[in-house]
Design an enzyme around this catalytic site. Structure first.
Site, PDB file in Angstrom:
ATOM      1  N   ASP A  16       1.078  17.663  -1.877  1.00 52.47           N
ATOM      2  CA  ASP A  16       0.860  16.375  -1.420  1.00 52.47           C
ATOM      3  C   ASP A  16      -0.605  15.994  -1.161  1.00 52.47           C
ATOM      4  OD1 ASP A  16       3.492  16.085  -0.943  1.00 52.47           O
ATOM      5  OD2 ASP A  16       3.603  15.673   1.020  1.00 52.47           O
ATOM      6  N   ARG A  98      -5.856  18.996  15.555  1.00 53.36           N
ATOM      7  CA  ARG A  98      -6.404  17.779  14.819  1.00 53.36           C
ATOM      8  C   ARG A  98      -7.873  17.225  15.104  1.00 53.36           C
ATOM      9  NH1 ARG A  98      -3.176  19.807  11.814  1.00 53.36           N
ATOM     10  NH2 ARG A  98      -1.117  18.735  11.361  1.00 53.36           N
ATOM     11  N   ASP A 127      -0.068  12.152  13.567  1.00 53.17           N
ATOM     12  CA  ASP A 127      -1.188  12.672  13.288  1.00 53.17           C
ATOM     13  C   ASP A 127      -2.297  11.648  12.508  1.00 53.17           C
ATOM     14  OD1 ASP A 127      -1.010  15.318  13.774  1.00 53.17           O
ATOM     15  OD2 ASP A 127      -0.042  15.888  11.858  1.00 53.17           O
ATOM     16  N   SER A 181      10.039  19.923   6.617  1.00 52.48           N
ATOM     17  CA  SER A 181       8.309  20.162   6.313  1.00 52.48           C
ATOM     18  C   SER A 181       8.005  21.058   7.770  1.00 52.48           C
ATOM     19  CB  SER A 181       7.670  18.700   6.782  1.00 52.48           C
ATOM     20  OG  SER A 181       7.909  18.254   7.826  1.00 52.48           O
TER      21      SER A 181
END
Length: 407
Positions: A16, A98, A127, A181
């Site tokens: 990705d 993050r 996110d 995922s």
């Protein structure tokens, strides 16, 4: 938005973000700098460098950094001083990573003269919010590019077609639908989507990557000791270790004993519910240990206030407000509370569970003389309790008298 001239991309090296890299080049004709963070996800990162070079990135524009120690010391440990848990269960493993990635994205953009940063978060998740709120707090002049909200590559088929058109290598297992995922770092592993989307169905055991099944864990419990200084773990079984090493070692204890599994349906900040499978083996042990040492070193008033603020603190982290003034204000209060949270905790690990079975500290507030059922040698006069109860009961008596009079 004016086309950027240079973009720093949060780059994993996977399909990705490799597609995003090429899309940025073709869509904007801009220079791309890649940043790959080693947060202890357990993957070899050198392939990310090779793939970035293959996609035309100058070697001087490829940043791969080991941030494990900073991650634990400056982000995980401050969060654990608060005993932060989101919605009663989630230890915020993805959320807390993050802000560090965002911080380095901004710093690299400033170092390289970039005018934009980019991330691979989708438009349905949390996110995107976390990355972009952090960037806004650290450098509001930077543009943020979120390809998943901009491009027309709206299906796995179109993504694979774009990859093939641009000679981006596709792993064989990526040609079909991925079963779920995964996001991973030193604190946890998070699995979402596909086979996990029906919350009524039990997650297949193969989803769990970091822990043995509790039923298959050793039949004998294991005892370990964790030592704290001012709220942070500093040693295991008497051996001083760095923050990242402590979490790594606790992860191994947790893996072995099947500790830290969570099947959780959470409320995303963007409004929907999602089901995730989380594994936080070392973090689960650390939380139990930290609460154990607080039990004897933290004053009741301070501890109760801290616990009352914890849900708000956890929500700020989950929602992406790590760099907000309110999180920093709460952190100052939390850190003040930890000045005497120093000592050692003994824990028993057994088949998916961790329990505190002993704790001691030179900073302890526990007084055996006051709580003993034996002769307390005058340490506590039980007659004093009568006045204490009488004063606390006064308002209740007045309320009861009023209610009886009226009714």
């Amino acid at each position: 938005m004016t086309a950027p001239k240079k973009v720093v991309l949060a780059y994993s090296g996977g399909l990705d973000t490799s597609i995003i890299l090429k899309w940025l080049q073709t869509e904007y004709g801009c220079e791309v700098v890649t940043f790959t963070a080693d947060l202890g996800q357990g993957e070899e990162l050198d392939p990310a460098r090779k793939k970035a070079e293959m996609l035309g990135i100058n070697p001087d524009s490829i940043f791969i950094e080991d941030l494990r120690e900073e991650f634990v010391s400056d982000f995980v440990f401050p969060m654990f001083r608060a005993n932060a848990v989101y919605e009663g269960l989630y230890l915020l493993g993805t959320s807390i990573a993050r802000p560090l990635i965002s911080k380095r994205l901004v710093e690299i953009a400033e170092e390289t003269g970039a005018d934009a940063v980019a991330h691979g978060a989708t438009g349905k998740g949390n996110d995107q919010v976390r990355f972009e709120l952090s960037v806004a707090a650290l450098n509001p002049s930077l543009k943020v590019i979120a390809p998943w909200r901009e491009w027309n590559l709206t299906s796995r088929t179109s993504l694979l077609a774009f990859a093939e058109q641009n000679q981006i290598p596709i792993a064989k297992d990526k040609r079909g639908e991925a079963p779920f995922s995964v996001d991973a770092n030193l604190l946890h592993t998070s699995s979402e989507g596909k086979v996990l989307e029906n919350p009524a169905e039990e997650a297949p055991d193969y989803v769990y990557a970091r822990t043995v099944h509790p039923e298959d864990a050793p039949d004998q419990p294991e005892i370990i000791e964790v030592t704290f200084e001012k709220g942070d773990a500093v040693a295991i079984n008497g051996k001083a270790l760095s923050p990242a090493t402590i979490l790594t070692d606790l992860n191994e204890y947790g893996r072995k004993h099947g500790i830290g599994r969570l099947d959780f349906v959470e409320n995303r900040f963007v409004g929907m519910k999602s089901r995730g499978i989380y594994e936080t083996p070392g973090g689960t042990i650390l939380l139990e240990a930290h609460r154990g040492i607080e039990q004897i070193t933290l004053d009741s008033g301070a501890g109760h206030l801290k616990d009352s603020l914890m849900p708000r603190y956890a929500e700020l982290i989950y929602n992406g407000f790590w760099f907000s003034p309110e999180r920093e204000m709460l952190q100052a209060l939390i850190d003040k509370s930890q000045e005497h949270v120093t000592g050692t905790v003994r824990l028993k690990l057994y088949k998916g569970s961790v329990r505190c079975i002993g704790r001691w500290s030179e900073h302890s507030l526990y007084s055996e003389a006051h709580v003993t059922f034996e002769d307390d040698a005058g340490a506590y006069d039980q007659k004093d309790a009568k006045g204490f109860i009488t004063l606390n009961a006064l308002r209740l008596r007045l309320l009861a008298a009023r209610n009886r009079r009226l009714g």
